[in-house]
Write a protein that holds these residues in place. Sequence first.
Motif, PDB file in Angstrom:
ATOM      1  N   ILE A 202       0.831  -1.205   0.000  1.00 11.52           N
ATOM      2  CA  ILE A 202       0.000   0.000   0.000  1.00 11.52           C
ATOM      3  C   ILE A 202       0.871   1.263   0.000  1.00 11.52           C
ATOM      4  N   VAL A 203       1.917   1.278   0.813  1.00 11.81           N
ATOM      5  CA  VAL A 203       2.810   2.443   0.844  1.00 11.81           C
ATOM      6  C   VAL A 203       3.460   2.644  -0.518  1.00 11.81           C
ATOM      7  N   ASP A 204       3.956   1.581  -1.122  1.00 11.61           N
ATOM      8  CA  ASP A 204       4.604   1.698  -2.432  1.00 11.61           C
ATOM      9  C   ASP A 204       3.643   2.221  -3.494  1.00 11.61           C
ATOM     10  N   ALA A 205       2.365   1.835  -3.391  1.00  7.12           N
ATOM     11  CA  ALA A 205       1.391   2.213  -4.409  1.00  7.12           C
ATOM     12  C   ALA A 205       0.825   3.609  -4.212  1.00  7.12           C
ATOM     13  N   THR A 206       0.881   4.138  -3.003  1.00  8.78           N
ATOM     14  CA  THR A 206       0.199   5.401  -2.722  1.00  8.78           C
ATOM     15  C   THR A 206       1.130   6.557  -2.386  1.00  8.78           C
TER      16      THR A 206
ATOM     17  N   ALA B 164      -8.555  -2.756  -3.497  1.00  2.59           N
ATOM     18  CA  ALA B 164      -7.896  -3.372  -4.646  1.00  2.59           C
ATOM     19  C   ALA B 164      -6.452  -3.759  -4.344  1.00  2.59           C
ATOM     20  N   LEU B 165      -5.833  -3.060  -3.390  1.00  2.00           N
ATOM     21  CA  LEU B 165      -4.459  -3.364  -3.007  1.00  2.00           C
ATOM     22  C   LEU B 165      -4.383  -4.497  -1.979  1.00  2.00           C
ATOM     23  N   GLY B 166      -5.548  -4.926  -1.480  1.00  2.00           N
ATOM     24  CA  GLY B 166      -5.560  -6.081  -0.596  1.00  2.00           C
ATOM     25  C   GLY B 166      -6.078  -5.852   0.802  1.00  2.00           C
ATOM     26  N   LEU B 167      -6.374  -4.595   1.180  1.00  2.00           N
ATOM     27  CA  LEU B 167      -6.889  -4.316   2.520  1.00  2.00           C
ATOM     28  C   LEU B 167      -8.379  -4.628   2.556  1.00  2.00           C
ATOM     29  N   HIS B 168      -8.840  -5.238   3.626  1.00  2.00           N
ATOM     30  CA  HIS B 168     -10.245  -5.604   3.772  1.00  2.00           C
ATOM     31  C   HIS B 168     -11.133  -4.377   3.606  1.00  2.00           C
ATOM     32  N   ALA B 169     -12.328  -4.592   3.040  1.00  2.00           N
ATOM     33  CA  ALA B 169     -13.214  -3.475   2.702  1.00  2.00           C
ATOM     34  C   ALA B 169     -13.550  -2.613   3.922  1.00  2.00           C
ATOM     35  N   ARG B 170     -13.900  -3.243   5.049  1.00  2.00           N
ATOM     36  CA  ARG B 170     -14.275  -2.446   6.229  1.00  2.00           C
ATOM     37  C   ARG B 170     -13.085  -1.664   6.763  1.00  2.00           C
ATOM     38  N   ARG B 171     -11.902  -2.264   6.729  1.00  2.00           N
ATOM     39  CA  ARG B 171     -10.723  -1.557   7.222  1.00  2.00           C
ATOM     40  C   ARG B 171     -10.293  -0.467   6.250  1.00  2.00           C
ATOM     41  N   SER B 172     -10.493  -0.682   4.970  1.00  2.00           N
ATOM     42  CA  SER B 172     -10.225   0.368   3.981  1.00  2.00           C
ATOM     43  C   SER B 172     -11.115   1.576   4.237  1.00  2.00           C
TER      44      SER B 172
ATOM     45  N   VAL C 251      -9.796   5.428   5.536  1.00  2.00           N
ATOM     46  CA  VAL C 251     -10.103   6.647   4.788  1.00  2.00           C
ATOM     47  C   VAL C 251     -10.960   7.584   5.630  1.00  2.00           C
ATOM     48  N   ARG C 252     -11.964   7.034   6.305  1.00  2.00           N
ATOM     49  CA  ARG C 252     -12.864   7.873   7.111  1.00  2.00           C
ATOM     50  C   ARG C 252     -12.106   8.594   8.219  1.00  2.00           C
ATOM     51  N   ILE C 253     -11.229   7.883   8.932  1.00  2.00           N
ATOM     52  CA  ILE C 253     -10.486   8.493  10.038  1.00  2.00           C
ATOM     53  C   ILE C 253      -9.519   9.547   9.511  1.00  2.00           C
ATOM     54  N   CYS C 254      -8.871   9.274   8.398  1.00  2.00           N
ATOM     55  CA  CYS C 254      -7.917  10.240   7.841  1.00  2.00           C
ATOM     56  C   CYS C 254      -8.605  11.493   7.318  1.00  2.00           C
TER      57      CYS C 254
ATOM     58  N   ALA D 207      -3.348  12.907   4.709  1.00  2.00           N
ATOM     59  CA  ALA D 207      -3.761  13.381   3.386  1.00  2.00           C
ATOM     60  C   ALA D 207      -3.573  12.308   2.320  1.00  2.00           C
ATOM     61  N   THR D 208      -2.576  11.458   2.480  1.00  2.00           N
ATOM     62  CA  THR D 208      -2.339  10.382   1.519  1.00  2.00           C
ATOM     63  C   THR D 208      -3.576   9.516   1.363  1.00  2.00           C
ATOM     64  N   PHE D 209      -4.192   9.149   2.476  1.00  2.00           N
ATOM     65  CA  PHE D 209      -5.325   8.232   2.431  1.00  2.00           C
ATOM     66  C   PHE D 209      -6.667   8.958   2.330  1.00  2.00           C
ATOM     67  N   ALA D 210      -6.720  10.206   2.782  1.00  2.00           N
ATOM     68  CA  ALA D 210      -7.976  10.944   2.753  1.00  2.00           C
ATOM     69  C   ALA D 210      -8.479  11.167   1.336  1.00  2.00           C
ATOM     70  N   VAL D 211      -7.564  11.270   0.366  1.00  2.00           N
ATOM     71  CA  VAL D 211      -7.970  11.537  -1.014  1.00  2.00           C
ATOM     72  C   VAL D 211      -8.328  10.263  -1.775  1.00  2.00           C
ATOM     73  N   LEU D 212      -8.124   9.114  -1.163  1.00  2.00           N
ATOM     74  CA  LEU D 212      -8.386   7.854  -1.854  1.00  2.00           C
ATOM     75  C   LEU D 212      -9.823   7.402  -1.645  1.00  2.00           C
ATOM     76  N   ALA D 213     -10.333   6.681  -2.613  1.00  2.00           N
ATOM     77  CA  ALA D 213     -11.574   5.942  -2.409  1.00  2.00           C
ATOM     78  C   ALA D 213     -11.226   4.645  -1.693  1.00  2.00           C
ATOM     79  N   PRO D 214     -12.066   4.214  -0.759  1.00  2.00           N
ATOM     80  CA  PRO D 214     -11.778   2.934  -0.094  1.00  2.00           C
ATOM     81  C   PRO D 214     -11.557   1.782  -1.068  1.00  2.00           C
ATOM     82  N   ALA D 215     -12.214   1.852  -2.226  1.00  2.00           N
ATOM     83  CA  ALA D 215     -12.056   0.786  -3.214  1.00  2.00           C
ATOM     84  C   ALA D 215     -10.615   0.665  -3.698  1.00  2.00           C
TER      85      ALA D 215
END
Length: 244
Positions: free
Chosen positions: A79-83, A111-119, A123-126, A99-107
């Motif tokens: 995830i770090v390498d991709a984002t 797609a990078l492998g993190l579970h949907a609820r944790r994704s 994003v929500r917390i960031c 900010a890195t994760f706040a601009v991302l869609a959870p999807a």
Amino acid sequence: MLRAETEEGIERLRFALAVDDDHSPFLRRFSHDPLLGPATRELRGLRPPRVATVAHALLRAFCGQLIEARRARHLEHRIVDATCPRLEGTELSVAPTAATFAVLAPARLRALGLHARRSAALVRICRALELERLRELPTDAVATRLERERGVGPWTVGVVCLQGLGRWERGLVGDLSLVKLQSDLEGRRVEPHETARLLEPYGEWAGLAGVYLALGHHRGLVPLPAASTANRPPAFFLTAPATP
């Protein structure tokens, strides 16, 4: 010698390596503790790994929930390498921020492998919190605020406090290494929340004590009842919790 382009960079390196942390009071206080004493003598100088940002610690915690530690670390690196962009002239990535994760869609994280609820939770917390400002708050206030969020429990708070904030008073309650240790000590399968009782005697050093206990158990440094030592399963160091 530590080297960086800026003073801020040097400070971040010093934080990540915990070079300014003095564990002498911890080692002296618990050198004769019946469980922790041997580990404090054999593992003297042990420093848990840290990351440069609170957002990175939160990512690490979400990656680590409910999966084996090695798989969790591979997922985190993916995830770090991709984002995150690369540091110029290196193969290293810039540390992620909120900010890195706040601009991302959870999807994208899914797609990078993190579970949907944790994704969705990451994003929500960031988006909702200025995570670096948690450094300004007392540890209990940090825990209270984070535990309001769905998907965040004591283990996740422990990862953020230990590895993102450099706080020693919050342990990894529910960590599988500690569940295995306490189960060996008590001769029964304990529930993850019960590991809070294992760490409670260590007070403001509970986080660091948990690290020493987990690794000490893995290396056979924690005294156990004779009946539990013959068939002790291999332990994982700082592994995923049975609950977040």
